[in-house]
Write an enzyme that holds these catalytic residues in place. Structure first.
Site, PDB file in Angstrom:
ATOM      1  N   TYR A  14      10.909 -21.193 -28.588  1.00  0.00           N
ATOM      2  CA  TYR A  14      11.491 -22.522 -28.315  1.00  0.00           C
ATOM      3  C   TYR A  14      11.750 -22.781 -26.839  1.00  0.00           C
ATOM      4  CZ  TYR A  14      16.225 -20.451 -29.472  1.00  0.00           C
ATOM      5  OH  TYR A  14      17.364 -19.726 -29.576  1.00  0.00           O
ATOM      6  N   GLU A  15      12.000 -24.059 -26.527  1.00  0.00           N
ATOM      7  CA  GLU A  15      12.127 -24.532 -25.125  1.00  0.00           C
ATOM      8  C   GLU A  15      10.878 -24.233 -24.315  1.00  0.00           C
ATOM      9  OE1 GLU A  15      14.451 -26.442 -24.130  1.00  0.00           O
ATOM     10  OE2 GLU A  15      15.813 -26.187 -25.806  1.00  0.00           O
ATOM     11  N   GLY A  16       9.725 -24.386 -24.935  1.00  0.00           N
ATOM     12  CA  GLY A  16       8.464 -24.091 -24.255  1.00  0.00           C
ATOM     13  C   GLY A  16       8.064 -22.660 -24.543  1.00  0.00           C
TER      14      GLY A  16
END
Lengths: 590, 590
Positions: free
Chosen positions: A442-444
């Site tokens: 997550y978050e890239g």
């Protein structure tokens, strides 16, 4: 059970990441060394004594969905309220709205401890802090007045609504739509998935930050706007009004972070209190400029995801070490007598534990150094501010990806040290292996972090930022060499070799980029990020070994240098030569 | 959904692992090339079409315990009976008792497919096969007559009861006791944990093989005997008699393999049908020689655990590749048009998938080569048999540890390729990450495998076995070099360098052992095993590239050589120099 390593955290912040000199220079106003210690120590107490005991029970019970409502595990709402009443939610929040305006470093260190004690618990506040940052930077005075104080205090929580089924890493594809209303508000319609803490029973209200597209917006990422969409509308007097038309349709059944509800949110299904369908939203920032706002917020979130990796790794290490000290099996090779030895005396178990400890220390140093760069950027001006902001930009993808990768690796070794008991949930080692797995995603994803590092961060200031950074790393090895003695073995040579590898790979990538060989640069991005993390981490351990002449840090530096940093040679050739074989090998994927 | 890679399996067996020449020489009687293909193809069909669809539902439902009984997931008993009626349980079982007497290689290849389709399903039969082997080798005629045919057909299942709470890796500590009875039988009392398929509702009877200690037995491992303890006693006519005094007290709540019941078994709690307490047991082999019997069985089991790692890795690879072909996000660096590209076109995703594929191919080759050595040992005599048995001994710890380590790694990459969807259980990538984690632990942790490799396998025939093996690996690289062309890039050089590293590390370890520097040798064991696996794997991929001039295998060999095998240099220095820093770093664990 997790005991926050407060001394180690304080040492790393001050002696490795730069907080020590900053405090001496009075860079953060009247923040004193003693105050830093007091804050860290109290955060450590709260994390160890209050959060950690509820981690495993919370995981076993999990968050539960029923007819749009989400019930949190037993004791979690009370835990949250004790936590926010301690002022922890507003640690780095704006003073104007009740926050403590403390450096990012302090907040990141605290986040390490919350994550280590319970990643599922720490996640909720991370999202709230992101919402605070976005509102503080981009919100109108009216929006700030209505929402900021409640979010800073943690009375309400915040979320980030980005992902849609067809739009994950590629937000250009998002379809959630926003319709302008005559009163200046908007109505939001669409579906968002993977919304962390999108619904829960901890607070009275939830403030969703939602990316959506206006009807006349250009296609792609330049047509995305950001909206504030509260679960309950807020009356002028601050009391809660109508239930907004945003509901949680389901929560995900996941590998880990079971106590953190991962929600599918439906906007505009005409289930709210209003006669008219559509979730009421308020524009945050300018129309069609939503992605820029969101990215400000995501950058900070990326560092905070990195620190989750550190926290999980530390918790897994402590758990494994404790088990290895207690569990007796076999006899150590040179043990006298017939008794079984604690398994920590076996060389292979020592190797595992030292690997866990060294990787955790490296990742922690990188994350804190990144936080320090953010703090210096904020507290400086002009060219200095730009340089430190670039430093933060450079280190953010490394902090995120390297730390979360080692989080998974360290948690996996932790299970291994426990043997069969590690595979059993009740032992409490398994949860780290399961929880850690989301952080590289997550978050890239970490692949995207690597691409960001190579394509956007290396070219900063024409390459001067990365070149300057590498020179600083080199200086640490030089200092280590100057302090060298027999106890450090080959450490300085090995760490220097790793910096050479980083230097070479950096030069090769910058040339590839400047010559437009983008495909080759992309093929080498992931091994480059790993190489970067190892080489930088080695320099930070060297800095620690120079600052603290005690045996433990010097031995850890040497262990890392002689056992773990050697991978950089292979990583370098993977960067430089790998792309051709990668291209050639597409045939093997047919 | 998993599709058994039958062609790849057949190719690896025949062209890489030695089955091809064996068949030409008629080493396995009338086993023909066509028959091998027919068996593999039918096993592949059963695994893909019948087992794989029940894997995820079985995991979600799990095995359930209630008052001593264990209920298997819906459809699993029927699946098992269809499977055993296909004759799969007796593939390598003794012909005298209804087995097919096929080479180990065929059984291992089939086990790969069962494990890939469902590790939780494949586990039960693995234990039964182990029991068959132990009974066949060490059982009296009476025991064989009573149990073997039923176990070979799979009408009954078998278990291995070794572990006790205080006796895991160190079986010397076991306490379960056996009392001699006047009728020549024994009564067993004690508690065993982690008993795979210790209780279930699939078959009428379960045959436990139990390690226990006689009252007058010497302390340590030379005082352990092995007993056959059936769940139901067997009457003279073969019908089932009294319920024996062995019961399942609970099953574990685990990270993975949820459909495989992991049981705590209580012997002698006076809950059986008999008036007298104690589970009735029959001695297998001689008194106090039980561990030797058990180790015969465990050695084969270790190879079969290794192949679980291969199966899981293959299944995870297929799942990730399928997703990467379908999922569209972003645009490939040189893509035309505005459409999103399938993520398989992104270089970083390609690197992930190729890494998965190459590591899987390497582990498969090592496992099959180990199986081939077992088959040759069994079908040869005298010195030749000894040499091949030593080869099998040498490769068994590598097959077990290297394959299960990469099983975890590949499954983890598989989750990563899926992004957020990978963390969601219903997607079907998570199960591999969870299931894979047990394989590095059971049947001897991978740390113990490494110690076994270094301390017991390297010294075989005064080092001649390992030296001869390395020379064979070298010949493969020479053959690759002879076939070299531009499409292989630096492959031969890189693979040769890896063999050099293996050679150096082997020499260093043999010297350390001969000089009595045991502690140093133990400290280097794990990196040595990893180095061994990579170097050997590279040679097998070279062999495959020489045998099949198609682009895919040559490209995969090159990718492995230029991207993955380079780690051997760092591993070598970890072996040779790591022990001093490891010893020094104990201070960091205080």
């Amino acid at each position: 059970m997790y005991r926050a390593p407060v001394d180690d955290i304080a040492f790393t912040l001050k002696q490795v990441a730069g907080l020590g000199p900053d405090l001496e220079q009075g860079r953060y106003g009247d923040l004193s060394d003693d105050l830093v210690d007091a804050i860290l120590s109290e955060a450590g107490r709260f994390a160890s004594e209050e959060i950690a005991p509820l981690n495993l029970p919370g995981d076993m019970e999990g968050a539960r969905w029923n007819d749009g409502a989400v019930t949190m595990p037993k004791g979690w709402p009370e835990l949250y309220h004790r936590w926010r009443e301690g002022g922890w939610n507003g640690l780095s929040g704006p003073g104007e709205f009740g926050g403590q305006d403390l450096p990012v470093m302090i907040n990141v260190a605290a986040n390490e401890m919350w994550s280590a004690a319970s990643m599922a618990f720490g996640l909720g506040p991370l999202l709230t802090m992101g919402a605070v940052e976005a509102l503080d930077k981009h919100g109108s005075e009216a929006l700030k007045a209505t929402y900021l104080a409640k979010l800073v205090s943690g009375e309400w929580t915040g979320t980030m609504n980005l992902t849609e089924p067809q739009a994950g890493s590629d937000l250009a594809a998002l379809r959630t739509r926003a319709e302008r209303q005559d009163d200046g508000t908007y109505r939001i319609f669409g579906q968002k998935i993977f919304i962390t803490y999108g619904e829960h029973d901890i607070t009275d209200n939830i403030v969703h930050l939602v990316l959506a597209r206006l009807p006349d917006a250009p296609a792609g990422t330049r047509g995305i706007s950001l909206f504030v969409v509260p679960k309950f509308l807020v009356n002028e007097d601050g009391s809660l009004g109508a239930r907004n038309d945003v509901f949680c349709a389901s929560i995900e059944h996941k590998i880990g972070i079971h106590a953190s509800p991962t929600c599918t949110m439906i906007f505009g299904d005409n289930k709210g209190d209003a006669a008219q369908a559509g979730a009421v939203g308020y524009l945050l920032g300018e129309e069609n400029r939503g992605l820029a706002c969101m990215f400000t917020m995501m950058n900070n979130a990326r560092l905070n995801v990195g620190i989750e990796g550190v926290g999980i790794a530390e918790a897994a290490y402590q758990k494994a070490k404790e088990y290895a000290q207690e569990r007796r099996q076999g006899r150590h090779a040179t043990a006298a007598g017939a008794d079984m030895s604690p398994i920590i005396e076996h060389a292979d178990v020592q190797r595992n534990l030292l690997t866990m400890k060294a990787l955790t220390a490296v990742a922690r140093s990188i994350c804190y150094a990144c936080a320090n760069a953010l703090d210096r950027a904020r507290s400086a001006e002009g060219e200095e501010a730009k340089t430190w902001q670039e430093r933060a930009n450079l280190l953010t993808p490394v902090a995120k990806a390297f730390s979360t990768d080692i989080g998974v690796e360290v948690a996996s070794i932790g299970v291994q040290v426990h043997g069969g008991m590690g595979f059993v949930e009740e032992t409490g080692a398994a949860i780290f292996y399961r929880d850690a797995r989301i952080a590289p995603i997550y978050e890239g994803t970490n692949g995207i972090q690597a691409i960001d590092l190579v394509t956007r961060k290396l070219p900063q200031s024409g390459g001067a930022q990365v070149t300057g950074y590498i020179a600083e790393l080199r200086a640490d090895i030089t200092a280590l060499r100057a302090s060298n003695s027999a106890d450090l073995g080959q450490a300085a040579d090995r760490l220097d070799a790793a910096i050479d590898d980083l230097d070479d790979a950096t030069g090769w990538l910058r040339t590839a980029l400047s010559e437009g060989r983008m495909e080759e640069a992309l093929a080498g991005a992931t091994p480059y990020l790993q190489l970067f993390g190892l080489a930088a981490g080695g320099a930070y351990l060297a800095r620690a070994a120079v600052a603290d002449t005690g045996a433990a840090r010097r031995a850890l530096c040497r262990f890392f240098a002689e056992n773990l940093v050697g991978e950089t040679a292979a990583l370098k050739s993977r960067v430089i030569e790998g792309s051709e074989s990668l291209t050639a090998a597409r045939a093997a994927l047919a």
